[in-house]
Design a protein around this motif. Structure first.
Motif, PDB file in Angstrom:
ATOM      1  N   HIS A 287       8.585  10.271   4.456  1.00 27.91           N
ATOM      2  CA  HIS A 287       7.491   9.400   4.030  1.00 27.91           C
ATOM      3  C   HIS A 287       7.074   8.508   5.197  1.00 27.91           C
ATOM      4  N   ARG A 289       6.268   5.534   5.029  1.00 26.54           N
ATOM      5  CA  ARG A 289       7.003   4.285   4.811  1.00 26.54           C
ATOM      6  C   ARG A 289       7.645   4.351   3.435  1.00 26.54           C
ATOM      7  N   THR A 290       8.921   4.054   3.373  1.00 29.86           N
ATOM      8  CA  THR A 290       9.619   4.005   2.086  1.00 29.86           C
ATOM      9  C   THR A 290      10.339   2.673   1.981  1.00 29.86           C
ATOM     10  N   VAL A 291      10.194   2.014   0.843  1.00 34.08           N
ATOM     11  CA  VAL A 291      10.991   0.819   0.566  1.00 34.08           C
ATOM     12  C   VAL A 291      12.069   1.230  -0.426  1.00 34.08           C
ATOM     13  N   THR A 292      13.319   1.046  -0.065  1.00 38.56           N
ATOM     14  CA  THR A 292      14.400   1.429  -0.974  1.00 38.56           C
ATOM     15  C   THR A 292      14.531   0.374  -2.075  1.00 38.56           C
ATOM     16  N   ILE A 297      13.381  -1.095   4.488  1.00 40.66           N
ATOM     17  CA  ILE A 297      12.173  -0.346   4.810  1.00 40.66           C
ATOM     18  C   ILE A 297      12.506   0.767   5.794  1.00 40.66           C
ATOM     19  N   LEU A 298      12.153   1.988   5.414  1.00 37.41           N
ATOM     20  CA  LEU A 298      12.367   3.151   6.268  1.00 37.41           C
ATOM     21  C   LEU A 298      11.008   3.673   6.716  1.00 37.41           C
ATOM     22  N   PRO A 307       0.820   3.444   7.278  1.00 36.99           N
ATOM     23  CA  PRO A 307       0.736   3.456   5.813  1.00 36.99           C
ATOM     24  C   PRO A 307      -0.609   2.940   5.322  1.00 36.99           C
ATOM     25  N   GLU A 314       2.299  10.091   1.921  1.00 31.61           N
ATOM     26  CA  GLU A 314       2.153   9.002   0.948  1.00 31.61           C
ATOM     27  C   GLU A 314       1.643   9.701  -0.326  1.00 31.61           C
TER      28      GLU A 314
ATOM     29  N   GLU B 170       1.265   0.247  -2.739  1.00 33.53           N
ATOM     30  CA  GLU B 170       2.054   0.981  -1.740  1.00 33.53           C
ATOM     31  C   GLU B 170       1.385   1.102  -0.387  1.00 33.53           C
ATOM     32  N   TRP B 171       0.056   1.162  -0.377  1.00 30.61           N
ATOM     33  CA  TRP B 171      -0.629   1.444   0.884  1.00 30.61           C
ATOM     34  C   TRP B 171      -0.900   0.180   1.700  1.00 30.61           C
ATOM     35  N   SER B 175       3.844  -3.980   1.139  1.00 26.52           N
ATOM     36  CA  SER B 175       4.346  -3.325  -0.078  1.00 26.52           C
ATOM     37  C   SER B 175       5.852  -3.503  -0.242  1.00 26.52           C
ATOM     38  N   ILE B 176       6.258  -3.829  -1.477  1.00 25.64           N
ATOM     39  CA  ILE B 176       7.675  -3.878  -1.821  1.00 25.64           C
ATOM     40  C   ILE B 176       8.008  -2.796  -2.848  1.00 25.64           C
ATOM     41  N   VAL B 177       7.047  -1.929  -3.121  1.00 20.65           N
ATOM     42  CA  VAL B 177       7.212  -0.925  -4.178  1.00 20.65           C
ATOM     43  C   VAL B 177       8.383  -0.003  -3.857  1.00 20.65           C
ATOM     44  N   PRO B 178       9.382   0.038  -4.725  1.00 19.63           N
ATOM     45  CA  PRO B 178      10.520   0.906  -4.425  1.00 19.63           C
ATOM     46  C   PRO B 178      10.142   2.373  -4.535  1.00 19.63           C
ATOM     47  N   GLY B 179      10.622   3.144  -3.595  1.00 18.86           N
ATOM     48  CA  GLY B 179      10.309   4.568  -3.581  1.00 18.86           C
ATOM     49  C   GLY B 179      11.553   5.404  -3.405  1.00 18.86           C
ATOM     50  N   SER B 180      11.322   6.690  -3.307  1.00 25.14           N
ATOM     51  CA  SER B 180      12.407   7.640  -3.130  1.00 25.14           C
ATOM     52  C   SER B 180      12.189   8.368  -1.818  1.00 25.14           C
ATOM     53  N   SER B 181      13.266   8.591  -1.063  1.00 25.01           N
ATOM     54  CA  SER B 181      13.118   9.232   0.245  1.00 25.01           C
ATOM     55  C   SER B 181      12.689  10.683   0.132  1.00 25.01           C
TER      56      SER B 181
END
Lengths: 336, 323
Positions: A287, A289-292, A297-298, A307, A314, B170-171, B175-181
Motif C-alpha cells: 500500500h 500508505r498504511t496506518v496499523t 505508519i507504513l 497518498p 489505495e 484515507e487519502w 489519515s489515521i484510518v486503520p488499514g490492513s497490509s
C-alpha cells in the motif's frame, strides 16, 4: 545459482529450488548463505519455510558488499516479535523493507528503483524466533527477459457461484494491469464446493498464519492444481469491509506454499479492481500508505507515489513508474 | 442543542461564576445546537481558575426537538423497519447467552487494546474539533441535515471537512484510518445523535450520517443518512443524550443491518471513558470469533457512553449518495 558455503547444498537441490522450490536446501543456524547473481537477472527472491509458529526475516542482506539490514540479529528478533504481535505492522526496524511472517517468509530484491544494482554476490543470514527448527531456503533468480504474462488459476469457492469463461471481471483487471504491460492468462477454472471456506469470517492480522482459513484454502488449491500459475480464490464472503486479501506482499512464488494465492470477495461491482489490487500485492507492491491499528505508519518506500486516493495500491487505478518497475521484476511473470 | 461546559476539577469560585452566568443566559429550546453563551461562561471560569475544561454537549430539549424532526423525516423508514429491528432484538435475546456475552466483552477488550493507537488519535482529534467554534458550527449543520433527511452538496462538503479534521479520510496526509497490509479494506465513519425519546415503542435510537473513509476507484465519495433503532452505542434505553462519532469496518454500502453492541470502560487512560463497541449482528453472534468491531466515542472527552448490557438494534441507511 551457486551455493558457496553450505556443504549440504547439492547441484540437484539447487536446481530443484530454481525450478519448483520442492527440494530447497536446509539452513543451519549461524550459516551465511551466498549466491552469485547471473548477468541479466530480473530479481532475487528468497522464500524461507520453517516452523509454523516461528517468525522469520533476514538478519543480513548484503549485496556487492553493502549490508542493507544493519540491525544486530538479537535485536532484530526482539523487534520481529514486537512488530508482529504488538504493533501489528510485521515490519521490523532496519534498513531493509521486509515483513516478518509466521512459517513462511518472502523477500524480493530490488523492491524499489534506485537500490544497489542486482549483481555480484548476495549474502544472507536468517533471523528467527525458533533458531533450532529447520528452515528450507528457496531462491528464485529469473532472467530479465521482458516477461509480462501472469498465468492464473481461478477457483470459485462457493456453494452457488460458477465462473464463466472468460470471467467478465477480468476485463476491468486487465485494463488496470495494462498500465504495467502485464497480460493476464487464465490457465484453468475450478469450482470448489463443500470446503467450509466459502464464507470467511475472520482474517488474522497482521498477516494470515499457516493454519488460518486462507492458508487452508491455499492448501486445497495446491492439491488440485500445480502448474505454477497463481491461484486466485473467489469466495462468497470475507469479513466486513474486506474485499480481498493477498497471502503476501510479495507472496511466495512457490505453488506448494501455504501462502500461494490471493482471495477475493465475489462482489461483481468490485471484483475486477480487487483482482488487480491483490495480484499487485502478490507480485510485490505494498500500500502507498498504511496506518496499523496501533497507529504505526507504513509506506511503500517508493519515491514516486503519494497518498492521494488515486493509486491502485489505495482505492484508485493508477500505477507509478516505480510501481511498474517492481511489478515487472516478479518471478511469477513469464514471457508467454 | 446547547453547549454545556463541564470540568473535572471545579473550584467553588468557578462553579459560582458559571452559575451566575448561566442564570443570565437561558436558551430557548429551538436555539442553535451549539451556543456560545455557556462557552463564554467557561472562558470566564478558565480565567479565574485556570483549570476548567470545556466540553461540548447536546442539550436534552434540543435533542428532543431534533428527534421529533427525525421521526417525521424518517416516518416511512421507521414504519417499514420496525420489523427488522424487532427481529434483531429477538435474535440477540435468543442467541446470546451469558457465555457468549462474556466472550464478546473479552473480544471488545482485546479490540480496544489492539486499536488503542488509533483510538488515542481519534480521541485527540475529536477533542480538538470540540474546541473549535467553526467546526462546532459545521457539526451543528450536519446534525440538522441528518434530522431533516437532507443529503445535499453542503452536507457532503461538511462531511469532507469534518472527516479530514478527524483524520478519517484515507487519502489525506493526516489519515489515521486503520488499514490492513495485505488486503483491500474499506471503512466508514459517522456521527449520531442519541436520545430525545423513543423512535418506536421500546426502541430508542439515533439519527446521523455515515460516510466512507475512502474514495471509489473513480474518485467519487460515498455518504449516507443513517437512522438506528435500538440500544445503540452502548447507551442503555433511556440513557444519556449524546453526540457520538464512530469508525467502523465496511463502507456506507455495508452500514445497513442488524448489530449488537455494548459500552466498555476503556482501561487506557489516553483514550478515556467508555467506548461503544459494536459488531454487525452476523459477526457479533459468533461471540469470541467476532471480527473487527466499530468504535464509538462520545463528543468530547467529558461526554460518556454508558457502560451497559449487550444490546441489539438495526441501522437503516435510507439515503445513500456516491458523487
Amino acid at each position: 545459482m551457486r551455493a558457496v558455503t553450505s556443504p549440504r547444498w547439492t547441484l540437484l537441490g539447487a536446481l530443484g529450488a530454481l525450478l519448483c522450490g520442492c527440494h530447497a536446501p536446509v539452513w543451519n543456524s549461524g550459516e551465511v548463505l551466498r549466491y552469485e547473481i547471473p548477468p541479466l537477472t530480473r530479481s532475487f527472491t528468497v522464500v524461507l519455510t520453517g516452523a509454523p509458529d516461528a517468525l522469520y526475516a533476514l538478519a543480513s542482506f548484503k549485496i556487492q558488499g553493502r549490508e542493507l539490514v544493519g540491525v544486530p540479529k538479537d535485536e532484530l528478533v526482539v523487534d520481529m516479535r514486537d512488530s508482529y504481535f504488538g504493533a501489528g505492522s510485521a515490519v521490523p526496524t532496519g534498513g531493509l523493507l521486509q515483513q516478518t511472517r509466521l512459517g513462511t517468509y518472502t523477500f524480493v530484491y530490488p523492491y524499489a528503483p534506485g537500490q544497489p544494482q542486482l549483481g555480484g554476490t548476495v549474502e544472507l543470514d536468517i533471523a528467527t524466533t525458533k533458531p533450532n527448527a529447520p528452515v528450507k531456503v528457496h531462491v528464485r533468480m529469473p532472467r530479465l527477459d521482458g516477461a509480462r504474462v501472469l498465468h492464473v488459476n481461478l477457483f470459485a469457492v462457493s456453494e452457488s457461484i460458477q465462473l464463466e469463461a472468460p470471467p467478465l471481471f477480468l476485463a476491468e483487471a486487465q485494463a488496470i494491469l495494462d498500465l504495467a504491460g502485464i497480460r493476464i492468462q487464465v490457465d484453468s477454472l475450478h469450482t470448489l464446493r463443500g470446503t467450509g471456506l466459502s464464507s470467511i469470517d475472520t482474517v488474522t492480522e497482521p498477516w494470515e498464519g499457516p493454519t488460518g482459513p486462507l492458508a487452508r484454502l491455499a492448501a486445497i488449491g495446491a492439491a488440485r492444481v500445480r502448474n505454477g500459475a497463481l491461484n486466485v480464490y473467489i469466495v462468497d464472503k470475507l469479513p466486513r469491509g474486506t474485499d480481498g486479501v493477498s497471502l503476501g506482499a510479495p507472496g511466495p512464488p512457490i505453488p506448494t506454499s501455504a501462502y500461494f494465492g490471493v482471495v477475493l470477495r465475489s462482489d461483481p461491482a468490485v471484483l475486477g479492481w480487487t483482482f488487480a489490487h491483490e495480484v499487485a500485492h502478490f507480485l510485490g507492491l505494498r500500500h502507498v500508505r498504511t496506518v496499523t491499528p496501533s497507529g504505526r505508519i507504513l509506506t511503500d518506500q517508493l519515491d514516486d507515489t503519494e497518498p492521494d486516493g488515486a493509486n491502485l495500491m489505495e482505492h484508485g487505478t493508477k500505477l507509478s513508474p516505480g510501481q511498474i518497475d517492481v511489478l515487472l521484476r516478479s518471478a511469477l511473470l513469464q514471457s508467454e | 442543542m446547547n453547549l454545556k461546559t463541564k470540568s473535572g476539577r471545579w473550584s467553588v469560585s468557578s462553579m459560582l461564576a458559571v452559575l451566575a452566568l448561566l442564570s443570565l443566559n437561558a436558551a430557548p429550546a429551538h436555539a442553535n445546537l451549539f451556543k456560545k453563551i455557556k462557552k463564554g461562561a467557561s472562558k470566564t471560569v478558565n480565567t479565574i481558575a485556570h483549570e476548567a475544561e470545556e466540553v461540548t454537549e447536546i442539550g436534552a430539549d434540543e435533542t428532543k426537538a431534533l428527534t421529533e424532526t427525525a421521526k417525521k423525516s424518517y416516518a416511512t423508514t421507521i414504519k417499514e423497519g420496525e420489523g427488522a429491528y424487532r427481529k434483531t432484538v429477538s435474535t440477540v435475546q435468543a442467541g446470546i447467552d451469558a457465555a457468549k456475552e462474556a466472550a464478546l466483552r473479552a473480544a471488545a477488550e482485546a479490540s480496544l487494546k489492539k486499536y488503542s493507537g488509533f483510538l488515542k488519535k481519534f480521541r485527540s482529534n475529536l477533542d480538538a474539533l470540540a474546541k473549535d467554534d467553526s467546526a462546532v458550527v459545521v457539526i451543528e449543520r450536519l446534525t440538522k441535515a441528518a434530522s431533516e433527511k437532507r443529503m445535499d452538496d453542503q452536507t457532503r462538503a461538511d462531511l469532507l471537512l469534518i472527516g479530514e479534521r478527524l483524520g478519517l479520510l484515507e487519502w489525506k496526509p493526516n489519515s489515521i484510518v486503520p488499514g490492513s497490509s495485505g488486503g483491500a479494506m474499506k471503512s466508514s465513519w459517522g456521527l449520531a445523535v442519541t436520545g430525545g425519546g423513543a423512535y418506536v415503542a421500546g426502541g430508542e435510537g439515533s439519527v446521523g450520517l455515515v460516510a466512507n473513509c475512502y474514495r471509489e476507484s473513480d474518485q467519487r465519495y460515498g455518504a449516507g443518512l443513517a437512522l438506528s433503532i435500538g440500544g445503540v452505542l452502548g447507551a442503555a434505553v433511556g440513557g444519556s443524550v449524546n453526540v457520538t462519532f464512530y469508525w467502523q469496518p465496511g463502507g456506507v454500502a455495508d452500514a445497513e443491518g442488524g448489530y449488537v453492541g455494548l459500552g466498555v470502560e476503556a482501561a487506557y487512560a489516553q483514550v478515556g471513558g467508555t467506548i461503544g463497541v459494536q459488531w454487525s449482528l452476523d459477526e457479533g453472534m459468533k461471540g469470541a470469533s467476532a471480527g473487527v468491531p466499530g468504535f464509538y466515542l462520545g463528543w468530547a472527552a467529558g461526554v460518556k457512553i454508558k457502560a451497559g448490557a449487550l444490546q441489539g438494534g438495526y441501522t437503516f441507511v435510507p439515503v445513500k449518495s456516491v458523487k
